[in-house]
Design a protein around this motif. Sequence first.
Motif, mmCIF file in Angstrom:
data_model
loop_
_atom_site.group_PDB
_atom_site.id
_atom_site.type_symbol
_atom_site.label_atom_id
_atom_site.label_comp_id
_atom_site.label_asym_id
_atom_site.label_seq_id
_atom_site.Cartn_x
_atom_site.Cartn_y
_atom_site.Cartn_z
ATOM 1 N N CYS A 65 -11.683 14.945 -12.456
ATOM 2 C CA CYS A 65 -10.353 15.197 -13.122
ATOM 3 C C CYS A 65 -9.199 14.384 -12.387
ATOM 4 N N LYS A 66 -8.017 14.167 -12.857
ATOM 5 C CA LYS A 66 -7.089 13.138 -12.310
ATOM 6 C C LYS A 66 -6.682 13.469 -10.908
ATOM 7 N N LYS A 67 -6.624 14.842 -10.493
ATOM 8 C CA LYS A 67 -6.233 15.289 -9.240
ATOM 9 C C LYS A 67 -7.246 14.728 -8.295
ATOM 10 N N ASP A 68 -8.462 14.723 -8.628
ATOM 11 C CA ASP A 68 -9.640 14.266 -7.750
ATOM 12 C C ASP A 68 -9.763 12.772 -7.339
ATOM 13 N N VAL A 69 -9.453 12.089 -8.846
ATOM 14 C CA VAL A 69 -9.315 10.613 -8.672
ATOM 15 C C VAL A 69 -8.269 10.319 -7.607
ATOM 16 N N TYR A 70 -7.061 11.032 -7.646
ATOM 17 C CA TYR A 70 -5.766 10.772 -6.710
ATOM 18 C C TYR A 70 -6.233 10.901 -5.363
ATOM 19 N N ALA A 71 -7.234 11.936 -5.276
ATOM 20 C CA ALA A 71 -7.424 12.424 -3.708
ATOM 21 C C ALA A 71 -8.126 11.343 -3.199
ATOM 22 N N ARG A 72 -9.149 11.026 -3.910
ATOM 23 C CA ARG A 72 -10.214 9.930 -3.501
ATOM 24 C C ARG A 72 -9.411 8.510 -3.241
ATOM 25 N N LEU A 73 -8.376 8.125 -4.041
ATOM 26 C CA LEU A 73 -7.774 6.762 -3.843
ATOM 27 C C LEU A 73 -7.062 7.054 -2.738
ATOM 28 N N SER A 74 -6.477 8.190 -2.374
ATOM 29 C CA SER A 74 -5.466 8.016 -1.178
ATOM 30 C C SER A 74 -6.055 8.170 0.136
ATOM 31 N N ARG A 75 -7.422 8.399 0.182
ATOM 32 C CA ARG A 75 -8.215 8.106 1.391
ATOM 33 C C ARG A 75 -8.064 6.695 1.827
ATOM 34 N N TRP B 258 -6.073 2.127 0.163
ATOM 35 C CA TRP B 258 -5.369 3.541 -0.016
ATOM 36 C C TRP B 258 -4.194 3.400 -0.843
ATOM 37 N N LEU B 259 -3.925 4.628 -1.609
ATOM 38 C CA LEU B 259 -2.569 4.643 -2.306
ATOM 39 C C LEU B 259 -1.337 4.840 -1.310
ATOM 40 N N HIS B 260 -0.262 4.159 -1.510
ATOM 41 C CA HIS B 260 0.985 4.320 -0.876
ATOM 42 C C HIS B 260 1.699 5.686 -1.527
ATOM 43 N N LYS B 261 2.027 6.688 -0.518
ATOM 44 C CA LYS B 261 2.537 7.585 -0.926
ATOM 45 C C LYS B 261 3.724 7.581 -1.672
ATOM 46 N N GLY B 262 4.456 6.830 -1.344
ATOM 47 C CA GLY B 262 5.875 6.483 -2.101
ATOM 48 C C GLY B 262 5.815 6.292 -3.586
ATOM 49 N N THR B 263 5.101 5.231 -3.740
ATOM 50 C CA THR B 263 4.982 4.395 -4.852
ATOM 51 C C THR B 263 3.724 4.753 -5.844
ATOM 52 N N GLY B 264 2.768 5.180 -5.290
ATOM 53 C CA GLY B 264 1.373 5.464 -5.836
ATOM 54 C C GLY B 264 0.530 4.057 -6.226
ATOM 55 N N LYS B 265 0.925 3.054 -5.610
ATOM 56 C CA LYS B 265 0.525 1.630 -5.747
ATOM 57 C C LYS B 265 -0.365 1.434 -4.378
ATOM 58 N N PRO B 266 -1.629 0.507 -4.376
ATOM 59 C CA PRO B 266 -2.574 0.572 -3.455
ATOM 60 C C PRO B 266 -2.002 -0.384 -2.364
ATOM 61 N N CYS B 267 -2.279 0.013 -1.110
ATOM 62 C CA CYS B 267 -2.073 -0.847 0.193
ATOM 63 C C CYS B 267 -3.445 -1.521 0.683
ATOM 64 N N VAL B 268 -3.489 -2.385 0.941
ATOM 65 C CA VAL B 268 -4.871 -3.038 1.593
ATOM 66 C C VAL B 268 -4.797 -3.616 2.790
ATOM 67 N N SER B 269 -5.631 -3.432 3.826
ATOM 68 C CA SER B 269 -5.528 -3.820 5.162
ATOM 69 C C SER B 269 -6.769 -4.499 5.273
ATOM 70 N N ILE B 270 -6.812 -5.832 5.839
ATOM 71 C CA ILE B 270 -7.856 -6.491 6.331
ATOM 72 C C ILE B 270 -7.991 -6.671 7.698
ATOM 73 N N SER B 271 -9.182 -6.205 8.356
ATOM 74 C CA SER B 271 -9.416 -6.334 9.800
ATOM 75 C C SER B 271 -9.662 -7.664 10.278
ATOM 76 N N PHE B 272 -9.361 -8.072 11.533
ATOM 77 C CA PHE B 272 -9.647 -9.084 12.095
ATOM 78 C C PHE B 272 -10.972 -9.832 11.749
ATOM 79 N N SER B 273 -11.862 -8.998 11.781
ATOM 80 C CA SER B 273 -13.221 -9.223 11.631
ATOM 81 C C SER B 273 -13.377 -9.906 10.102
ATOM 82 N N GLY B 274 -12.454 -9.540 9.382
ATOM 83 C CA GLY B 274 -12.625 -9.998 7.993
ATOM 84 C C GLY B 274 -11.954 -11.254 7.634
ATOM 85 N N LEU B 275 -11.109 -11.824 8.666
ATOM 86 C CA LEU B 275 -10.367 -13.046 8.731
ATOM 87 C C LEU B 275 -11.362 -14.234 9.545
ATOM 88 N N SER B 276 -10.721 -15.626 9.428
ATOM 89 C CA SER B 276 -11.150 -16.697 10.142
ATOM 90 C C SER B 276 -10.467 -17.102 11.193
#
Length: 283
Positions: free
Chosen positions: A94-104, A116-134
């Motif tokens: 259901c859409k509630k469960d989709v939201y719950a999974r994307l919010s993690r 994860w989804l930004h609580k205010g806008t509902g759009k995704p945030c992306v974080s890249i670890s230093f280990s994923g950088l050159s």
Amino acid sequence: MGSGFSSFLAISSTSPVSQETGLGDLPESVVGSVLVHLNPQEICRVASINRAFRGASSADFVWESKLPENYCSVFKWIFKNNDDKNDNILVDLCKKDVYARLSRANSIDGDTKKVWLHKGTGKPCVSISFSGLSITGIDDRRYWSRISTEESRFGYVAYLQQTWWFEVDGEVEFPFPVGTYSLYFRLQLGRPGKQFGRRVCNREHIHGWDIKPVRFQLATSDGQQAISQCYLTKPGAWNLYHAGSFVVEDSKSPMKVKFSMMQIDCTHTKGGLCVDSVLICPK
């Protein structure tokens, strides 16, 4: 909406309800048309008012309004490396469960990125670890070390003791929904640690960042570019340094973003810097 919503809850829970009609007699479709204007936390709170609100608070159209318009693409991108069942999982959820999974904070690309989804806008945030950088020289233990810390989403940060040439590069590809996004580098001057159970920051090796500014750049696959520079200041605390912003006008195909930060003036050394991650979030 916050103060009005709180007043509404107070009235709903304390006022005597007429014997003829009450909030429980409202059709779920009517209640749902109100809930779409609340944020997810408020929707969960009103679910306890009565059966009508509880039913409406789980309605697909209510939670779909909190999801990004291309949530199907975002979901499949995040879970694409999981088992084959994810091809049909959206049909079963259901859409509630989709939201719950994307919010993690979902890990992708070998746990080098979290989404994860930004609580205010509902759009995704992306974080890249230093280990994923050159990072130039990252494998030379005379200059760089890997530190375990609870102050990072990824559990580790990269610590620079000293270098002449400082350069960090990276890129990410993701199906960002339509909107404007900002890119930041999460950095700290000083080495994090603990002493007697309390957070401490060793500032012994901090030097060189006040002589020349650090240069930040980003470029997108559709030709957008941004350049900024600033001196690194405020030792002892994690800071987000803004590299630039970009606009997504078409969410049908993934956007690739390349970014970098550098201070390559070899007339002086610099050191005492922790590199945690790069954060992309909606404005």
